[in-house]
Design a protein around this motif. Structure first.
Motif, PDB file in Angstrom:
ATOM      1  N   SER A  74      73.624 -31.206  20.505  1.00 55.72           N
ATOM      2  CA  SER A  74      73.407 -31.264  21.954  1.00 55.72           C
ATOM      3  C   SER A  74      72.514 -32.435  22.328  1.00 55.72           C
ATOM      4  N   THR A  75      72.444 -32.718  23.621  1.00 55.01           N
ATOM      5  CA  THR A  75      71.521 -33.727  24.141  1.00 55.01           C
ATOM      6  C   THR A  75      70.241 -33.017  24.557  1.00 55.01           C
ATOM      7  N   LEU A  76      69.184 -33.223  23.784  1.00 55.00           N
ATOM      8  CA  LEU A  76      67.900 -32.584  24.069  1.00 55.00           C
ATOM      9  C   LEU A  76      66.976 -33.477  24.883  1.00 55.00           C
ATOM     10  N   SER A  77      67.186 -34.786  24.842  1.00 60.73           N
ATOM     11  CA  SER A  77      66.274 -35.720  25.498  1.00 60.73           C
ATOM     12  C   SER A  77      66.307 -35.597  27.006  1.00 60.73           C
ATOM     13  N   SER A  78      67.338 -34.956  27.556  1.00 58.99           N
ATOM     14  CA  SER A  78      67.462 -34.873  29.013  1.00 58.99           C
ATOM     15  C   SER A  78      66.986 -33.551  29.593  1.00 58.99           C
ATOM     16  N   ILE A  79      66.618 -32.568  28.748  1.00 60.68           N
ATOM     17  CA  ILE A  79      66.197 -31.296  29.334  1.00 60.68           C
ATOM     18  C   ILE A  79      64.773 -31.426  29.877  1.00 60.68           C
ATOM     19  N   PRO A  80      64.469 -30.773  30.977  1.00 65.00           N
ATOM     20  CA  PRO A  80      63.134 -30.888  31.569  1.00 65.00           C
ATOM     21  C   PRO A  80      62.066 -30.214  30.720  1.00 65.00           C
ATOM     22  N   VAL A  81      60.840 -30.638  30.907  1.00 68.30           N
ATOM     23  CA  VAL A  81      59.703 -29.972  30.282  1.00 68.30           C
ATOM     24  C   VAL A  81      59.669 -28.517  30.751  1.00 68.30           C
ATOM     25  N   SER A  82      59.340 -27.606  29.854  1.00 68.20           N
ATOM     26  CA  SER A  82      59.257 -26.158  30.094  1.00 68.20           C
ATOM     27  C   SER A  82      60.616 -25.469  30.081  1.00 68.20           C
ATOM     28  N   LYS A  83      61.662 -26.189  29.689  1.00 67.17           N
ATOM     29  CA  LYS A  83      62.982 -25.585  29.566  1.00 67.17           C
ATOM     30  C   LYS A  83      63.392 -25.498  28.098  1.00 67.17           C
ATOM     31  N   TYR A 103      62.604 -25.689  22.560  1.00 69.59           N
ATOM     32  CA  TYR A 103      61.813 -25.652  23.791  1.00 69.59           C
ATOM     33  C   TYR A 103      61.153 -27.012  23.988  1.00 69.59           C
ATOM     34  N   ARG A 104      61.263 -27.567  25.176  1.00 69.49           N
ATOM     35  CA  ARG A 104      60.554 -28.817  25.461  1.00 69.49           C
ATOM     36  C   ARG A 104      59.196 -28.471  26.063  1.00 69.49           C
ATOM     37  N   LEU A 105      58.137 -28.748  25.322  1.00 69.48           N
ATOM     38  CA  LEU A 105      56.786 -28.398  25.745  1.00 69.48           C
ATOM     39  C   LEU A 105      56.104 -29.527  26.501  1.00 69.48           C
ATOM     40  N   ALA A 106      56.513 -30.768  26.239  1.00 68.90           N
ATOM     41  CA  ALA A 106      55.979 -31.952  26.910  1.00 68.90           C
ATOM     42  C   ALA A 106      57.025 -33.046  26.765  1.00 68.90           C
ATOM     43  N   GLU A 107      56.807 -34.177  27.407  1.00 71.76           N
ATOM     44  CA  GLU A 107      57.776 -35.274  27.311  1.00 71.76           C
ATOM     45  C   GLU A 107      58.009 -35.670  25.855  1.00 71.76           C
ATOM     46  N   ASP A 108      56.946 -35.580  25.041  1.00 71.07           N
ATOM     47  CA  ASP A 108      57.042 -36.039  23.655  1.00 71.07           C
ATOM     48  C   ASP A 108      56.857 -34.902  22.648  1.00 71.07           C
ATOM     49  N   ALA A 178      59.994 -21.652  29.595  1.00 74.87           N
ATOM     50  CA  ALA A 178      58.822 -21.251  28.820  1.00 74.87           C
ATOM     51  C   ALA A 178      57.571 -21.858  29.430  1.00 74.87           C
ATOM     52  N   ALA A 179      56.424 -21.218  29.175  1.00 70.33           N
ATOM     53  CA  ALA A 179      55.145 -21.724  29.672  1.00 70.33           C
ATOM     54  C   ALA A 179      54.016 -21.136  28.840  1.00 70.33           C
ATOM     55  N   PRO A 180      52.935 -21.906  28.634  1.00 69.54           N
ATOM     56  CA  PRO A 180      51.753 -21.328  27.985  1.00 69.54           C
ATOM     57  C   PRO A 180      51.079 -20.356  28.944  1.00 69.54           C
ATOM     58  N   ILE A 183      48.269 -13.519  27.663  1.00 65.19           N
ATOM     59  CA  ILE A 183      48.788 -12.154  27.779  1.00 65.19           C
ATOM     60  C   ILE A 183      47.815 -11.226  27.068  1.00 65.19           C
ATOM     61  N   ALA A 184      47.240 -10.287  27.792  1.00 59.55           N
ATOM     62  CA  ALA A 184      46.277  -9.335  27.221  1.00 59.55           C
ATOM     63  C   ALA A 184      45.158 -10.061  26.476  1.00 59.55           C
ATOM     64  N   GLY A 185      44.727 -11.183  27.032  1.00 59.04           N
ATOM     65  CA  GLY A 185      43.637 -11.947  26.438  1.00 59.04           C
ATOM     66  C   GLY A 185      44.030 -12.855  25.296  1.00 59.04           C
ATOM     67  N   VAL A 186      45.330 -12.911  24.960  1.00 61.32           N
ATOM     68  CA  VAL A 186      45.812 -13.734  23.845  1.00 61.32           C
ATOM     69  C   VAL A 186      46.623 -14.901  24.406  1.00 61.32           C
ATOM     70  N   ASP A 187      46.317 -16.112  23.948  1.00 63.28           N
ATOM     71  CA  ASP A 187      47.057 -17.294  24.380  1.00 63.28           C
ATOM     72  C   ASP A 187      48.392 -17.363  23.644  1.00 63.28           C
ATOM     73  N   VAL A 188      49.482 -17.467  24.400  1.00 60.15           N
ATOM     74  CA  VAL A 188      50.826 -17.470  23.825  1.00 60.15           C
ATOM     75  C   VAL A 188      51.669 -18.545  24.501  1.00 60.15           C
ATOM     76  N   LEU A 189      52.783 -18.859  23.879  1.00 60.84           N
ATOM     77  CA  LEU A 189      53.872 -19.536  24.572  1.00 60.84           C
ATOM     78  C   LEU A 189      54.829 -18.433  24.987  1.00 60.84           C
ATOM     79  N   LEU A 190      54.990 -18.224  26.292  1.00 63.49           N
ATOM     80  CA  LEU A 190      55.853 -17.179  26.814  1.00 63.49           C
ATOM     81  C   LEU A 190      57.188 -17.790  27.198  1.00 63.49           C
ATOM     82  N   ALA A 191      58.273 -17.249  26.647  1.00 66.84           N
ATOM     83  CA  ALA A 191      59.609 -17.768  26.928  1.00 66.84           C
ATOM     84  C   ALA A 191      60.505 -16.648  27.431  1.00 66.84           C
ATOM     85  N   ARG A 192      61.296 -16.950  28.442  1.00 64.37           N
ATOM     86  CA  ARG A 192      62.252 -15.946  28.946  1.00 64.37           C
ATOM     87  C   ARG A 192      63.587 -16.161  28.218  1.00 64.37           C
TER      88      ARG A 192
END
Length: 367
Positions: A74-83, A103-108, A178-180, A183-192
């Motif tokens: 697939s083409t991953l370079s075109s998906i937006p950050v947080s997708k 998951y794209r977490l940032a541009e890089d 997805a977004a950082p 949750i219940a005091g724990v830092d996570v990456l949450l993804a739908r």
């Protein structure tokens, strides 16, 4: 199973009375009490899954997107950050090495999630394919826990465990986003995202915080009759949703063309491993849904016939707890992939009637 890896939640599973099964290099909960009750909880309320056996490979650098364009179909370079994007990695001949989510977490920066049994293969291929790109690869699989909450009450359960404006983030998150978050005091990456056909979330976090978050989720979910669920329920849920499983529907003996993923590279401009074998390829088979017209369920390996001639083989099959009749996925010759065809499957030497149906077998109702 003493030489198999344990999840960071292994002691919690023991406390809950789980039955375990080998899965790739791991031992994971197959069920806790009754797999049908766990399946139905996901469809009606929610289920809590430990998916810490899944791999996590972080890809960083100015050419992270271009590298993934080359390494995956697939083409991953075109998906937006947080997708996020579902894709596949293939060998030079087009055979599927794994299906995975990125998951794209940032541009890089990306987080790539391969299947448990294929993590080592994907890691090896990534390292080989990264040679010409300015990227840094980190295998975070053994230090990362993954917990999933799946079902119609999943959004409410997660929302109950966040503070302030974060509830808006939880409720407003789109599918395959997805977004950082805390949750219940724990830092996570949450993804739908998920593998059940229901709404739900997957939570990535360090191993050290896994038990704390598991306990908080289990406690919050008790108000909604959520149950912990094992791999048996996960398998029946994904089958109803028509989702393929690597090692059954997918493998190196099938290409993305046969798996219905040719659209992933239909307009792709970047070169990628396997392009020469895949572009313009005519499918040799198709993954087709079968509905059993009797009570017996066809299992993996059952042969499929049309007017006495073998036309394919079942890759996954069992009675559907939700639909009340047998269902199966099969690899058939493409001419037998249209819905409504009458076929037969061989179950212990006797032919049983089935019909081809459109996938998925189950689609969650609008709520």
């Amino acid at each position: 199973m003493s030489d198999l890896r344990h999840s960071p939640l292994h002691e919690r599973h023991l406390d809950l009375g789980a039955t375990f099964t080998p899965f790739g290099p791991w031992t994971m909960p197959l069920k806790y009490d009754n797999e049908l009750a766990e399946h139905r909880a996901v469809r009606s309320t929610a289920g809590l899954f430990d998916l810490s056996h899944m791999g996590q490979i972080r890809v960083r650098g100015p050419q992270a997107g271009e590298f993934l364009d080359h390494a995956l179909i697939s083409t991953l370079s075109s998906i937006p950050v947080s997708k996020a994007k579902y894709s596949m990695i293939v060998d030079e001949d087009g055979g599927i090495l794994d299906d995975l989510i990125s998951y794209r977490l940032a541009e890089d920066e990306f987080l790539v999630v391969p299947n448990a049994g294929n993590t080592a293969v994907v890691w090896e291929k990534f390292r080989e394919r990264a040679a010409e790109f300015d990227v840094e690869l980190t295998d975070e699989s053994l230090g990362t826990a993954l917990i999933a909450v799946q079902g119609p009450r999943a959004e409410q359960i997660i929302a109950d465990l966040v503070a302030g404006d974060d509830e808006t983030v939880v409720r407003g998150m789109k599918y395959y986003a997805a977004a950082p978050l805390t949750i219940a005091g724990v830092d996570v990456l949450l993804a739908r995202t998920g593998y059940t056909g229901e709404d739900g979330y997957e939570l990535y976090l360090p191993n050290a915080a896994a038990e704390e978050l598991w306990d908080a989720l289990l406690n919050a979910g008790s108000a909604y009759d959520m149950l912990p669920a094992g791999l048996a329920a996960r398998d029946s849920l994904r089958l109803e949703a028509g989702m393929p499983l690597y090692g059954q529907e997918l493998g190196t003996d099938i290409t993305p063309v046969e798996a219905g993923m040719a659209r992933a590279f239909a307009t792709k401009e970047a070169d990628f491993v396997g392009r020469e074998a895949l572009v313009g390829r005519e499918p040799a088979s198709a993954i087709v849904g079968l509905r059993g017209l009797g009570r017996r369920a066809a299992r993996e390996g059952a042969e499929v016939f049309r007017e006495g001639e073998k036309v394919g083989v079942v890759t996954s099959g069992q009675p559907s707890p939700t639909l009340g009749h047998p269902i199966a996925l099969a690899r058939l010759h493409p001419e037998f992939s249209a819905p409504g065809l009458s076929l037969e499957v061989d179950i212990r030497g006797k032919r049983h009637p089935v019909e081809t149906v459109a996938l998925p077998f189950y689609r969650r109702p609008e709520r």
